[in-house]
Design a protein around this motif. Structure first.
Motif, PDB file in Angstrom:
ATOM      1  N   VAL A 121     -10.012  48.495 -29.139  1.00 59.80           N
ATOM      2  CA  VAL A 121      -9.468  47.542 -28.870  1.00 59.80           C
ATOM      3  C   VAL A 121      -8.532  48.368 -27.965  1.00 59.80           C
ATOM      4  N   LYS A 122      -8.767  48.245 -26.744  1.00 56.95           N
ATOM      5  CA  LYS A 122      -7.828  49.744 -26.005  1.00 56.95           C
ATOM      6  C   LYS A 122      -7.966  48.938 -24.138  1.00 56.95           C
ATOM      7  N   SER A 123      -6.806  49.163 -23.639  1.00 60.18           N
ATOM      8  CA  SER A 123      -6.387  49.153 -22.121  1.00 60.18           C
ATOM      9  C   SER A 123      -7.793  49.871 -21.834  1.00 60.18           C
ATOM     10  N   ALA A 124      -7.392  49.260 -20.165  1.00 61.24           N
ATOM     11  CA  ALA A 124      -8.601  49.618 -19.769  1.00 61.24           C
ATOM     12  C   ALA A 124      -8.780  49.322 -18.276  1.00 61.24           C
ATOM     13  N   ASP A 125      -7.015  49.535 -18.375  1.00 57.59           N
ATOM     14  CA  ASP A 125      -6.688  49.276 -16.361  1.00 57.59           C
ATOM     15  C   ASP A 125      -6.808  50.267 -15.556  1.00 57.59           C
ATOM     16  N   GLU A 126      -6.766  51.695 -16.421  1.00 57.25           N
ATOM     17  CA  GLU A 126      -7.426  52.304 -15.352  1.00 57.25           C
ATOM     18  C   GLU A 126      -8.950  52.389 -15.146  1.00 57.25           C
ATOM     19  N   LYS A 127      -9.488  51.961 -15.904  1.00 52.33           N
ATOM     20  CA  LYS A 127     -11.649  52.339 -16.381  1.00 52.33           C
ATOM     21  C   LYS A 127     -11.596  50.640 -15.189  1.00 52.33           C
ATOM     22  N   ILE A 128     -10.953  49.776 -15.243  1.00 50.81           N
ATOM     23  CA  ILE A 128     -11.871  48.769 -14.606  1.00 50.81           C
ATOM     24  C   ILE A 128     -10.843  48.754 -13.427  1.00 50.81           C
ATOM     25  N   ASN A 129      -9.735  49.387 -12.935  1.00 48.90           N
ATOM     26  CA  ASN A 129      -9.016  49.256 -11.871  1.00 48.90           C
ATOM     27  C   ASN A 129      -8.464  48.036 -12.450  1.00 48.90           C
ATOM     28  N   LEU A 130      -7.782  47.387 -12.883  1.00 46.10           N
ATOM     29  CA  LEU A 130      -7.606  45.820 -13.025  1.00 46.10           C
ATOM     30  C   LEU A 130      -6.209  45.976 -14.008  1.00 46.10           C
ATOM     31  N   LYS A 131      -4.761  45.715 -13.082  1.00 48.35           N
ATOM     32  CA  LYS A 131      -3.723  44.892 -14.738  1.00 48.35           C
ATOM     33  C   LYS A 131      -4.254  44.238 -15.261  1.00 48.35           C
ATOM     34  N   ASN A 132      -3.480  44.450 -17.049  1.00 48.33           N
ATOM     35  CA  ASN A 132      -3.042  44.375 -18.089  1.00 48.33           C
ATOM     36  C   ASN A 132      -4.521  43.714 -18.736  1.00 48.33           C
ATOM     37  N   CYS A 133      -6.155  44.482 -17.899  1.00 45.64           N
ATOM     38  CA  CYS A 133      -6.780  44.248 -18.592  1.00 45.64           C
ATOM     39  C   CYS A 133      -7.598  45.297 -19.762  1.00 45.64           C
ATOM     40  N   PHE A 134      -7.964  45.326 -20.619  1.00 46.26           N
ATOM     41  CA  PHE A 134      -8.050  45.980 -21.520  1.00 46.26           C
ATOM     42  C   PHE A 134      -9.940  45.782 -22.439  1.00 46.26           C
ATOM     43  N   GLU A 135     -10.273  46.444 -23.121  1.00 50.07           N
ATOM     44  CA  GLU A 135     -12.180  46.410 -23.755  1.00 50.07           C
ATOM     45  C   GLU A 135     -11.918  46.205 -25.284  1.00 50.07           C
ATOM     46  N   VAL A 136     -12.781  45.696 -25.935  1.00 48.91           N
ATOM     47  CA  VAL A 136     -13.321  45.142 -26.682  1.00 48.91           C
ATOM     48  C   VAL A 136     -14.449  45.724 -27.858  1.00 48.91           C
ATOM     49  N   ALA A 137     -14.861  46.960 -27.862  1.00 49.05           N
ATOM     50  CA  ALA A 137     -16.216  47.522 -28.127  1.00 49.05           C
ATOM     51  C   ALA A 137     -16.447  47.551 -28.927  1.00 49.05           C
ATOM     52  N   THR A 138     -17.955  47.021 -29.532  1.00 46.69           N
ATOM     53  CA  THR A 138     -18.641  47.328 -30.613  1.00 46.69           C
ATOM     54  C   THR A 138     -19.474  48.075 -30.220  1.00 46.69           C
ATOM     55  N   SER A 139     -20.586  48.691 -31.468  1.00 50.55           N
ATOM     56  CA  SER A 139     -21.654  50.094 -31.101  1.00 50.55           C
ATOM     57  C   SER A 139     -22.519  49.742 -30.010  1.00 50.55           C
ATOM     58  N   ASN A 140     -22.527  48.543 -29.372  1.00 52.35           N
ATOM     59  CA  ASN A 140     -23.416  48.309 -29.199  1.00 52.35           C
ATOM     60  C   ASN A 140     -23.132  47.838 -27.367  1.00 52.35           C
ATOM     61  N   ASP A 141     -21.835  46.907 -27.594  1.00 55.00           N
ATOM     62  CA  ASP A 141     -20.987  46.359 -25.764  1.00 55.00           C
ATOM     63  C   ASP A 141     -19.641  46.768 -25.765  1.00 55.00           C
ATOM     64  N   THR A 142     -19.633  46.714 -24.548  1.00 52.21           N
ATOM     65  CA  THR A 142     -18.177  46.585 -24.453  1.00 52.21           C
ATOM     66  C   THR A 142     -17.755  44.902 -23.534  1.00 52.21           C
ATOM     67  N   TYR A 143     -16.907  44.828 -24.165  1.00 51.15           N
ATOM     68  CA  TYR A 143     -16.468  43.014 -23.094  1.00 51.15           C
ATOM     69  C   TYR A 143     -14.585  43.669 -22.973  1.00 51.15           C
TER      70      TYR A 143
END
Length: 126
Positions: free
Chosen positions: A67-89
């Motif tokens: 689980v980590k920040s995704a602000d720059e990856k998605i280009n949205l403030k306060n965004c984060f991702e939760v990743a499994t081996s198959n999916d990223t949310y």
């Protein structure tokens, strides 16, 4: 194997959650952002259309790798991702403080359910 179930989960016990609140989540297929109520309990992250509804999805955190920040990856403030081996949310919070709280709580849930934390290395003790 999918870690996200898209049916109603009527028997989910959401009492005494570890953390809860509103986040905006990106849908998996249409890629639209939708505000959802999330409940973290143990190693499960449930989401509901509203706090008074039954859950309609769950992410099993025992299968998560990060689980980590995704602000720059998605280009949205306060965004984060939760990743499994198959999916990223992808989700975003209303504030940076809420984002940090969610990342912290989800991260601890991942650690608690990991084999390293439970001392379950797959080998039987002798």
């Amino acid at each position: 194997m999918s870690f996200l179930f898209r049916r109603r989960i009527p028997d989910a016990d959401l009492s005494n959650p570890d953390f809860r609140g509103y986040l905006t989540k990106r849908s998996k297929h249409i890629l639209q952002w939708r505000r959802r109520y999330f409940v973290l309990k143990g190693n499960k992250l449930y989401f509901l259309e509203d706090a008074s509804e039954e859950p309609h999805g769950v992410i099993d955190l025992k299968d998560c790798v990060t689980v980590k920040s995704a602000d720059e990856k998605i280009n949205l403030k306060n965004c984060f991702e939760v990743a499994t081996s198959n999916d990223t949310y992808y989700m975003y919070a209303d504030t940076a403080k809420e984002k940090d709280e969610w990342i912290g709580h989800i991260g601890r849930a991942i650690v608690r359910s990991s084999a390293a934390f439970t001392n379950d290395d797959g080998y039987e003790s002798q």
